[in-house]
Design a protein around this motif. Structure first.
Motif, PDB file in Angstrom:
ATOM      1  N   SER A   1       0.811  -1.219   0.000  1.00 49.11           N
ATOM      2  CA  SER A   1       0.000   0.000   0.000  1.00 49.11           C
ATOM      3  C   SER A   1       0.841   1.264   0.000  1.00 49.11           C
ATOM      4  CB  SER A   1      -0.916   0.021   1.224  1.00 49.11           C
ATOM      5  OG  SER A   1      -1.767  -1.101   1.201  1.00 49.11           O
TER       6      SER A   1
ATOM      7  N   ALA B   1       0.501  -4.845   9.424  1.00 47.19           N
ATOM      8  CA  ALA B   1       0.366  -5.240   8.024  1.00 47.19           C
ATOM      9  C   ALA B   1       0.440  -6.756   7.944  1.00 47.19           C
ATOM     10  CB  ALA B   1       1.470  -4.620   7.185  1.00 47.19           C
TER      11      ALA B   1
ATOM     12  N   THR C   1       1.713  -9.716   5.882  1.00 50.29           N
ATOM     13  CA  THR C   1       2.740  -9.960   4.875  1.00 50.29           C
ATOM     14  C   THR C   1       2.864 -11.459   4.651  1.00 50.29           C
ATOM     15  OG1 THR C   1       4.598 -10.204   6.400  1.00 50.29           O
ATOM     16  CG2 THR C   1       4.009  -7.949   5.752  1.00 50.29           C
TER      17      THR C   1
ATOM     18  N   ASN D   1       8.963  -0.873   8.871  1.00 49.71           N
ATOM     19  CA  ASN D   1       8.542  -2.228   9.186  1.00 49.71           C
ATOM     20  C   ASN D   1       9.261  -2.700  10.447  1.00 49.71           C
ATOM     21  OD1 ASN D   1       8.343  -5.079   9.231  1.00 49.71           O
ATOM     22  ND2 ASN D   1       8.015  -5.125   7.025  1.00 49.71           N
TER      23      ASN D   1
END
Length: 188
Positions: free
Chosen positions: A96, A121, A123, A157
């Protein structure tokens, strides 16, 4: 591909030493084999050289288009300057936003240990924490082309990430994004 070239080189060298030491072959046959091995070795060396020097995966056209060639792994990579520091990204249309690895975040002047990882998120490696940040500047500087963006929203991240991701949140800044075979074209 490099492994194939290196294997051919190794085979050529080993074969050369074995043939050079052989006394039972006729002189003509021995020279013929040696020349054949030299030719194969030169061809393998040329292929390896082409493979090594084909690092110019970004081309800027006269119209200001940025053309990326897919890497050996099929992915598109792009080097940008983030806060004045070079960062290599992988183009990820499934992501995104622009996402920095912890290592890249530290290199561009952020402290990944002190960031609040409030977002999440999903993943391929599972759910990871994300910290929202604002980057002072993200710049594409290549072959005289300068594209600079200020106050770019991004994420850091919290999990393992080998390479930073250039996702759709940043790519939407381009007027045109096209994939044609092994080329990705970005145009402002």
């Amino acid at each position: 591909m490099r492994l194939v070239y290196l294997s051919v080189w190794g085979t050529v060298l080993i074969s050369y030493f074995l043939i050079a030491r052989t006394q039972s072959l006729g002189q003509s046959l021995r020279h013929l084999l040696l020349w054949g091995l030299i030719i194969v070795g030169v061809a393998a060396g040329y292929g390896l050289w082409q493979d090594i020097t084909q690092q110019n995966d970004v081309v800027v056209s006269g119209d200001g288009e940025v053309i990326l060639r897919a890497g050996r792994n099929g992915h598109f990579h792009l080097g940008l300057e983030v806060n004045g520091t070079p960062v290599r990204f992988i183009i990820d249309t499934g992501a995104s936003d622009l996402v920095l690895s912890q290592e890249d975040a530290a290199r561009v002047g952020l402290d990944p240990q002190s960031l609040p990882y409030l977002g999440q998120a999903r993943t391929a490696n599972g759910i990871v924490g994300l910290a929202r940040v604002t980057l002072d500047e993200v710049a594409l500087l290549h072959d005289g082309l300068e594209i600079r963006d200020s106050n770019v929203p991004a994420f850091v991240n919290e999990g393992e990430l080998d390479v930073s991701l250039l996702g759709m949140g940043y790519l939407r800044r381009y007027a045109r994004i096209a994939i044609e075979g092994d080329r990705l074209i970005l145009e402002r």
